[in-house]
Scaffold this motif. Structure first.
Motif, short mmCIF file in Angstrom:
data_model
loop_
_atom_site.label_atom_id
_atom_site.label_comp_id
_atom_site.label_asym_id
_atom_site.label_seq_id
_atom_site.Cartn_x
_atom_site.Cartn_y
_atom_site.Cartn_z
N GLY A 159 -8.91 90.47 23.53
CA GLY A 159 -7.73 89.71 23.93
C GLY A 159 -6.59 89.73 22.93
O GLY A 159 -5.53 89.18 23.19
N LEU A 160 -6.80 90.38 21.77
CA LEU A 160 -5.76 90.44 20.74
C LEU A 160 -5.60 91.86 20.23
O LEU A 160 -6.57 92.59 20.08
CB LEU A 160 -6.13 89.57 19.53
N THR A 161 -4.35 92.21 19.93
CA THR A 161 -4.04 93.44 19.21
C THR A 161 -3.20 93.01 18.02
O THR A 161 -2.23 92.27 18.18
CB THR A 161 -3.25 94.42 20.10
N MET B 223 -3.26 83.31 23.87
CA MET B 223 -1.87 82.89 23.64
C MET B 223 -1.82 81.41 23.23
O MET B 223 -1.14 81.05 22.27
CB MET B 223 -1.03 83.10 24.89
N LYS B 224 -2.54 80.57 23.93
CA LYS B 224 -2.55 79.14 23.61
C LYS B 224 -3.11 78.89 22.22
O LYS B 224 -2.63 78.03 21.49
CB LYS B 224 -3.32 78.35 24.66
N ARG B 225 -4.13 79.65 21.84
CA ARG B 225 -4.73 79.48 20.51
C ARG B 225 -3.74 79.86 19.41
O ARG B 225 -3.66 79.20 18.37
CB ARG B 225 -5.99 80.34 20.42
N TYR C 235 -0.43 90.51 19.39
CA TYR C 235 -0.21 90.59 20.83
C TYR C 235 -1.37 89.91 21.53
O TYR C 235 -2.54 90.29 21.33
CB TYR C 235 -0.12 92.05 21.27
N ALA C 236 -1.07 88.91 22.35
CA ALA C 236 -2.10 88.18 23.10
C ALA C 236 -2.14 88.70 24.53
O ALA C 236 -1.12 88.72 25.22
CB ALA C 236 -1.79 86.69 23.08
N ASP C 237 -3.33 89.08 24.95
CA ASP C 237 -3.51 89.63 26.30
C ASP C 237 -3.93 88.58 27.32
O ASP C 237 -3.91 88.85 28.52
CB ASP C 237 -4.58 90.73 26.29
N THR C 238 -4.35 87.41 26.85
CA THR C 238 -4.83 86.38 27.77
C THR C 238 -4.15 85.05 27.47
O THR C 238 -3.64 84.82 26.37
CB THR C 238 -6.36 86.18 27.63
N GLU C 239 -4.16 84.19 28.48
CA GLU C 239 -3.59 82.84 28.31
C GLU C 239 -4.33 82.06 27.23
O GLU C 239 -3.72 81.34 26.44
CB GLU C 239 -3.66 82.06 29.64
#
Length: 181
Positions: free
Chosen positions: A113-115, A88-90, A81-85
């Motif tokens: 930023g990750l779960t 997410m892009k990475r 789960y990505a909490d930031t843009e």
């Protein structure tokens, strides 16, 4: 006083000098305001959260494994789960092999930023519906990575599925919307 302050003070003291600066006066103030609003909109247009706030729909995840998957070897399945843009892009372009080799570095790069939800799935077994963990509920994206022995991307995005099901096949997997538990 700086050089700019001295020049401004000298010009204010000059006698008989006509003020020809276009940005001064009532009409000039309107132009400056319009210019400021235009600059603000241009600066903010790079932020994708400005027009709308994204959030994922996923509430539950279940995993089904066929018999004989992955040459009869257990499979590591990670839902990230990505909490930031930026996070997410990475994650968007990582193949599963790259993701699994970089997991510890990703945790260091994005400590908040990750779960990550990880399971080890044995061939022929299934995992009943699991709730998205509390830290993952505020995520903007969710990715599945499966560590197959066979080459391939082995990544999927599931954040648009409310009740995500991951079907593990012999050399690849699929995701679909499952009925509510």
């Amino acid at each position: 006083m700086s050089r700019c302050d001295l020049d401004a003070a000298a010009s204010d003291q000059s006698v008989g000098r006509r003020d020809s600066a276009p940005w001064r006066g009532i009409a000039g103030a309107g132009r400056v305001g319009l210019l400021g609003i235009t600059a603000l909109l241009a600066a903010c247009s790079g932020f994708s959260w400005l027009p709308l706030v994204r959030s994922m729909s996923t509430e539950t995840i279940r995993v089904e494994a066929e018999a004989g998957i992955n040459n009869d070897h257990p499979l590591a399945v990670d839902v990230v789960y990505a909490d930031t843009e930026v996070a997410m892009k990475r994650l968007t372009d990582l193949k599963a092999a790259e993701y699994f080799s970089q997991t510890e570095q990703l945790r260091r790069d994005f400590p908040t930023g990750l779960t990550i939800q990880r399971w080890e799935i044995v061939p022929g077994h299934s995992l009943p519906p699991q709730e998205v963990p509390k830290p993952g509920r505020g995520a903007i994206a969710a990715f599945v990575y499966v560590c197959y022995l066979a080459p391939g991307i082995h990544r999927a995005r599931i954040d648009v599925l409310e009740h995500a099901a991951i079907h593990l096949g012999p050399k690849s997997f699929s995701v679909y919307e499952a009925p509510p538990p």
